[in-house]
Design a protein around this motif. Sequence first.
Motif, PDB file in Angstrom:
ATOM      1  N   GLU A 563       0.822  -1.203   0.000  1.00  0.00           N
ATOM      2  CA  GLU A 563       0.000   0.000   0.000  1.00  0.00           C
ATOM      3  C   GLU A 563       0.862   1.261   0.000  1.00  0.00           C
ATOM      4  OE1 GLU A 563      -3.127  -0.028  -0.651  1.00  0.00           O
ATOM      5  OE2 GLU A 563      -2.924  -2.213  -0.745  1.00  0.00           O
ATOM      6  N   LYS A 564       1.986   1.214   0.697  1.00  0.00           N
ATOM      7  CA  LYS A 564       2.902   2.359   0.650  1.00  0.00           C
ATOM      8  C   LYS A 564       3.459   2.544  -0.760  1.00  0.00           C
ATOM      9  CE  LYS A 564       4.754   2.912   5.334  1.00  0.00           C
ATOM     10  NZ  LYS A 564       6.019   2.904   6.127  1.00  0.00           N
ATOM     11  N   THR A 565       3.707   1.427  -1.444  1.00  0.00           N
ATOM     12  CA  THR A 565       4.219   1.509  -2.810  1.00  0.00           C
ATOM     13  C   THR A 565       3.194   2.153  -3.722  1.00  0.00           C
ATOM     14  OG1 THR A 565       5.535  -0.487  -2.449  1.00  0.00           O
ATOM     15  CG2 THR A 565       5.148   0.173  -4.732  1.00  0.00           C
ATOM     16  N   ARG A 566       1.945   1.744  -3.604  1.00  0.00           N
ATOM     17  CA  ARG A 566       0.885   2.366  -4.399  1.00  0.00           C
ATOM     18  C   ARG A 566       0.806   3.858  -4.113  1.00  0.00           C
ATOM     19  NH1 ARG A 566      -3.182  -0.297  -6.891  1.00  0.00           N
ATOM     20  NH2 ARG A 566      -4.489   1.504  -6.435  1.00  0.00           N
ATOM     21  N   SER A 567       0.871   4.201  -2.846  1.00  0.00           N
ATOM     22  CA  SER A 567       0.763   5.605  -2.453  1.00  0.00           C
ATOM     23  C   SER A 567       1.945   6.419  -2.972  1.00  0.00           C
ATOM     24  CB  SER A 567       0.677   5.713  -0.928  1.00  0.00           C
ATOM     25  OG  SER A 567       0.628   7.063  -0.520  1.00  0.00           O
ATOM     26  N   ALA A 568       3.145   5.819  -2.929  1.00  0.00           N
ATOM     27  CA  ALA A 568       4.335   6.536  -3.413  1.00  0.00           C
ATOM     28  C   ALA A 568       4.193   6.889  -4.890  1.00  0.00           C
ATOM     29  CB  ALA A 568       5.576   5.689  -3.188  1.00  0.00           C
ATOM     30  N   ILE A 569       3.540   6.019  -5.654  1.00  0.00           N
ATOM     31  CA  ILE A 569       3.360   6.281  -7.084  1.00  0.00           C
ATOM     32  C   ILE A 569       2.276   7.320  -7.316  1.00  0.00           C
ATOM     33  CG2 ILE A 569       2.612   5.244  -9.267  1.00  0.00           C
ATOM     34  CD1 ILE A 569       3.919   2.647  -8.337  1.00  0.00           C
ATOM     35  N   THR A 570       1.168   7.195  -6.605  1.00  0.00           N
ATOM     36  CA  THR A 570       0.023   8.067  -6.889  1.00  0.00           C
ATOM     37  C   THR A 570       0.158   9.466  -6.301  1.00  0.00           C
ATOM     38  OG1 THR A 570      -1.114   7.155  -4.946  1.00  0.00           O
ATOM     39  CG2 THR A 570      -1.561   6.124  -7.071  1.00  0.00           C
ATOM     40  N   THR A 571       0.994   9.637  -5.268  1.00  0.00           N
ATOM     41  CA  THR A 571       1.082  10.948  -4.609  1.00  0.00           C
ATOM     42  C   THR A 571       2.381  11.686  -4.893  1.00  0.00           C
ATOM     43  OG1 THR A 571       2.035   9.998  -2.580  1.00  0.00           O
ATOM     44  CG2 THR A 571      -0.380  10.112  -2.732  1.00  0.00           C
ATOM     45  N   ALA A 572       3.283  11.099  -5.663  1.00  0.00           N
ATOM     46  CA  ALA A 572       4.572  11.749  -5.916  1.00  0.00           C
ATOM     47  C   ALA A 572       4.393  13.029  -6.713  1.00  0.00           C
ATOM     48  CB  ALA A 572       5.494  10.793  -6.663  1.00  0.00           C
ATOM     49  N   ARG A 573       5.207  14.030  -6.393  1.00  0.00           N
ATOM     50  CA  ARG A 573       5.164  15.302  -7.111  1.00  0.00           C
ATOM     51  C   ARG A 573       5.977  15.207  -8.394  1.00  0.00           C
ATOM     52  NH1 ARG A 573       6.583  19.885  -2.748  1.00  0.00           N
ATOM     53  NH2 ARG A 573       7.121  20.885  -4.732  1.00  0.00           N
ATOM     54  N   ALA A 574       5.718  16.144  -9.293  1.00  0.00           N
ATOM     55  CA  ALA A 574       6.421  16.131 -10.579  1.00  0.00           C
ATOM     56  C   ALA A 574       7.917  16.338 -10.415  1.00  0.00           C
ATOM     57  CB  ALA A 574       5.845  17.204 -11.495  1.00  0.00           C
ATOM     58  N   ASP A 575       8.334  17.031  -9.345  1.00  0.00           N
ATOM     59  CA  ASP A 575       9.764  17.280  -9.142  1.00  0.00           C
ATOM     60  C   ASP A 575      10.355  16.298  -8.127  1.00  0.00           C
ATOM     61  OD1 ASP A 575       8.372  18.254  -7.001  1.00  0.00           O
ATOM     62  OD2 ASP A 575       9.519  20.118  -6.804  1.00  0.00           O
ATOM     63  N   ILE A 576       9.856  15.062  -8.115  1.00  0.00           N
ATOM     64  CA  ILE A 576      10.360  14.035  -7.209  1.00  0.00           C
ATOM     65  C   ILE A 576      11.865  13.888  -7.373  1.00  0.00           C
ATOM     66  CG2 ILE A 576       9.816  12.249  -8.913  1.00  0.00           C
ATOM     67  CD1 ILE A 576       9.384  10.291  -6.622  1.00  0.00           C
ATOM     68  N   PRO A 577      12.623  13.789  -6.293  1.00  0.00           N
ATOM     69  CA  PRO A 577      14.081  13.613  -6.400  1.00  0.00           C
ATOM     70  C   PRO A 577      14.429  12.352  -7.182  1.00  0.00           C
ATOM     71  CG  PRO A 577      13.466  14.213  -4.161  1.00  0.00           C
ATOM     72  CD  PRO A 577      12.191  13.946  -4.890  1.00  0.00           C
ATOM     73  N   SER A 578      15.519  12.426  -7.897  1.00  0.00           N
ATOM     74  CA  SER A 578      15.923  11.310  -8.754  1.00  0.00           C
ATOM     75  C   SER A 578      16.094  10.018  -7.963  1.00  0.00           C
ATOM     76  CB  SER A 578      17.229  11.656  -9.477  1.00  0.00           C
ATOM     77  OG  SER A 578      17.694  10.563 -10.233  1.00  0.00           O
ATOM     78  N   ILE A 579      16.661  10.095  -6.740  1.00  0.00           N
ATOM     79  CA  ILE A 579      16.923   8.881  -5.974  1.00  0.00           C
ATOM     80  C   ILE A 579      15.618   8.165  -5.639  1.00  0.00           C
ATOM     81  CG2 ILE A 579      16.948  10.089  -3.751  1.00  0.00           C
ATOM     82  CD1 ILE A 579      19.121   8.131  -2.853  1.00  0.00           C
ATOM     83  N   LYS A 580      14.554   8.910  -5.373  1.00  0.00           N
ATOM     84  CA  LYS A 580      13.268   8.282  -5.100  1.00  0.00           C
ATOM     85  C   LYS A 580      12.661   7.697  -6.369  1.00  0.00           C
ATOM     86  CE  LYS A 580      11.853  10.883  -0.990  1.00  0.00           C
ATOM     87  NZ  LYS A 580      10.736  11.624  -0.370  1.00  0.00           N
ATOM     88  N   MET A 581      12.786   8.425  -7.453  1.00  0.00           N
ATOM     89  CA  MET A 581      12.213   7.981  -8.712  1.00  0.00           C
ATOM     90  C   MET A 581      12.863   6.685  -9.188  1.00  0.00           C
ATOM     91  SD  MET A 581      11.924  10.219 -12.201  1.00  0.00           S
ATOM     92  CE  MET A 581      13.677  10.581 -12.226  1.00  0.00           C
ATOM     93  N   THR A 582      14.199   6.619  -9.158  1.00  0.00           N
ATOM     94  CA  THR A 582      14.879   5.427  -9.662  1.00  0.00           C
ATOM     95  C   THR A 582      14.643   4.227  -8.759  1.00  0.00           C
ATOM     96  OG1 THR A 582      16.916   6.175  -8.556  1.00  0.00           O
ATOM     97  CG2 THR A 582      16.682   6.687 -10.892  1.00  0.00           C
ATOM     98  N   ARG A 583      14.525   4.442  -7.436  1.00  0.00           N
ATOM     99  CA  ARG A 583      14.256   3.310  -6.545  1.00  0.00           C
ATOM    100  C   ARG A 583      12.856   2.740  -6.802  1.00  0.00           C
ATOM    101  NH1 ARG A 583      18.936   4.469  -5.584  1.00  0.00           N
ATOM    102  NH2 ARG A 583      20.129   3.727  -3.797  1.00  0.00           N
ATOM    103  N   LEU A 584      11.900   3.593  -7.111  1.00  0.00           N
ATOM    104  CA  LEU A 584      10.571   3.085  -7.437  1.00  0.00           C
ATOM    105  C   LEU A 584      10.605   2.276  -8.732  1.00  0.00           C
ATOM    106  CD1 LEU A 584       8.058   5.927  -6.504  1.00  0.00           C
ATOM    107  CD2 LEU A 584       8.011   3.573  -5.718  1.00  0.00           C
ATOM    108  N   TYR A 585      11.315   2.778  -9.720  1.00  0.00           N
ATOM    109  CA  TYR A 585      11.444   2.025 -10.967  1.00  0.00           C
ATOM    110  C   TYR A 585      12.167   0.701 -10.726  1.00  0.00           C
ATOM    111  CZ  TYR A 585       9.521   4.723 -14.789  1.00  0.00           C
ATOM    112  OH  TYR A 585       8.654   5.316 -15.650  1.00  0.00           O
ATOM    113  N   SER A 586      13.146   0.707  -9.838  1.00  0.00           N
ATOM    114  CA  SER A 586      13.883  -0.516  -9.569  1.00  0.00           C
ATOM    115  C   SER A 586      12.986  -1.557  -8.911  1.00  0.00           C
ATOM    116  CB  SER A 586      15.088  -0.209  -8.676  1.00  0.00           C
ATOM    117  OG  SER A 586      15.955  -1.314  -8.605  1.00  0.00           O
ATOM    118  N   LEU A 587      12.131  -1.126  -7.972  1.00  0.00           N
ATOM    119  CA  LEU A 587      11.191  -2.046  -7.341  1.00  0.00           C
ATOM    120  C   LEU A 587      10.218  -2.608  -8.376  1.00  0.00           C
ATOM    121  CD1 LEU A 587       9.732  -3.467  -5.065  1.00  0.00           C
ATOM    122  CD2 LEU A 587       8.664  -1.296  -4.435  1.00  0.00           C
TER     123      LEU A 587
END
Length: 713
Positions: A563-587
């Motif tokens: 559920e946290k993973t779903r929330s991280a995708i649906t609530t992320a801002r357009a200027d999400i830091p790269s480290i967060k963005m790439t970790r989500l893609y990696s998961l």
Amino acid sequence: MSDYVFISDRTGQAAQIVDNRASALIAALGYRAEGTERFVSANRRMAAMQFSRSTHLYRAGDQRHTDRDGAVTLLKGHAIRRGRDDAHLLPAEAIAREIRGGGSPTLRERLAGDYGICHFDGDDAAFVSDPLSMVPLFYHEASDGTSIVATRPRLIQALVPHLGFDFRSLAWQAIAFWPLGEDTLVSGIRRVPQGGWLGVKDSRVLVHQRPLSYLNRQDGGEMRAELQRDPEAVLDRVIGEMAASLRAVFDTGARVNLALTGGRDSRAIAALATMTGPLPTTLSAFSNGVPDHPDVAVGRSVADAIGAEFTNNIPKPASFSSGDIFRQRLGAVFRYDGMLPVWDGGGSPGISPAVLLQGHVGEVYRDKWFSTPYDSPEDFARRMFAGNNVDPNDLLRTDAAAELREQLADRARYYVDSGASVAQLGGVFRIEGMQSWESAQFSQGALWASHPVHPLYDPDLIDLSFLAPQEWRNDERIHYEIIKRSAFNLVDLPFAEHGWHQGLELNAGCSAVHVPPVRNTRQLVSASGWQSALFFKSPLQRRFLQIIDECGSSPLWDYFDKEKTRSAITTARADIPSIKMTRLYSLLTSLCYSHGYELPLKFNAAAGTETLEARTVLRAKSGTTALFDGRQKGALVDMSASDTLDGVPVVDVPDLVIDAATGNDAAFARDTDVYDLHLELRQAASENRRLEAELRTARRELDSLRKGDTRTA
């Protein structure tokens, strides 16, 4: 470029095993091979199949050799033999002579480059990679005594399809981009350890280890003493040898592309290129991104300084539609064996006829995890998990984080027992990851270009970086020493976002630490801006959420909170830091790989081709089948009504993959232009931050005026 798979079977059935699974092996490739060759020992206990294509460095046939006695030598990558005054590329035939002259275990002491070598004669087989396993080798020992060695895990899976996934390693891939140690993402498949080599005799695998070989070289004390006595002389020698290796690439007459960013790695390669003699006319430079992005601006200034032709590759909006990005993501899962190729943004439709110079290896010369030293292996593991380094989105379950943290602490204790100091733990951890991280990037290079070359990869320089004082790694001193040796003034040119490390002024007399960097004040989209498309309320986002829901019982959720993973995708801002963005893609990559959400995109596969190598039948759980030509959209087919599909490999996939392959997705059809939307949101976010800053300034000025009025009264 090539891949190969080797099999040893004591009953003499090795060739038959390879023949029976030939179509599955071909289907496992991420590209169309020009040549497929099978090799069988005289006693038929050993067999291999190699898939190769010509590059500017080697013809297809140069990557394999069989001598008069039947001994076989296979090469993936490139090997360079350095003499006292020159260096030259070695084809497989020359490598076979090197092996006869000194044996496989000592081979890497005489070679430079990125390579994975196989040599067998029927009685014995030996496998050796470059010291850091930039071209990693994988092996599997079956319960029936059969042994398999390959350059890609997927080739072993093609021979042993029942192997399951290692979900703890998949969790590590999601948080750190690589599994720990010699583990892989597949249960039963191991990686040959860095610095070691593999032997096969009587179908038994013999693993020879040299833990942390870069810290334990026999002449380490001598090199450390030489560094203390005359560091400039040591650096002149080692960097000169690196330039000689690069000159050997230039001497082939190959077209060479240098990817320039605003950082130190690509600039160090540019500096090395200027040390090879007159800059070859075959060298050209490029940067990816919008024209005013700092990476592009700085890249252009470096190219101008050395006199290289420069091209700015501007992302095309049409390549960023949700449907295209989704297909590319599923294709990347397939091509890179579940590892994350961070920079594979657009997915080139074919293979470029040029060598690509890559700078990722520069990471091994710096320690950037923390600014203060660690107290112990346990402290290193604790701090890695306490900050944003491995779980910036806070998705790990508490018990899973504790399990993985203890596993990292145990690995760190192994590093110390093998000769590392506590201060070196970050660098050793990063180097161990190169064999997974660079394996993905090496595959990517094989697809973007005909042959990737890593000019910054030099075993002597890596050894030197650990034998030198610790501040060399903290200050990125190695990059500085390479760049300052160029006859062109590349030291004083600004970098993008971050300048030289301040410690260089004190420790190396570098005054360029005061040169301000070029900053991305306008929040322009980078070359990897396609990744941000995940976080819009778009069809792409909905498709990834659908995968999460369809994989609701995945063992990966034992490690991550769904559920946290779903929330991280649906609530992320357009200027999400790269480290967060790439970790989500990696998961998401780990999830897709372990549950079959992948598309067999084949590079260099022309649309409509009728060759077996380019075509795959995708069979969904619902029974729907589609013929995918490897490059373009597929078409639904009836297997029972078509004799022309006999022999075409069949792969079972989820229904969603069929939709992606055939373009049968109404939601994607309604999507318009994700890239333009991305620009608008980034610009809006930037404008919002500017207005907030102005408001804070105005409030401070107003408060100051009020305080002044109070004192006057």
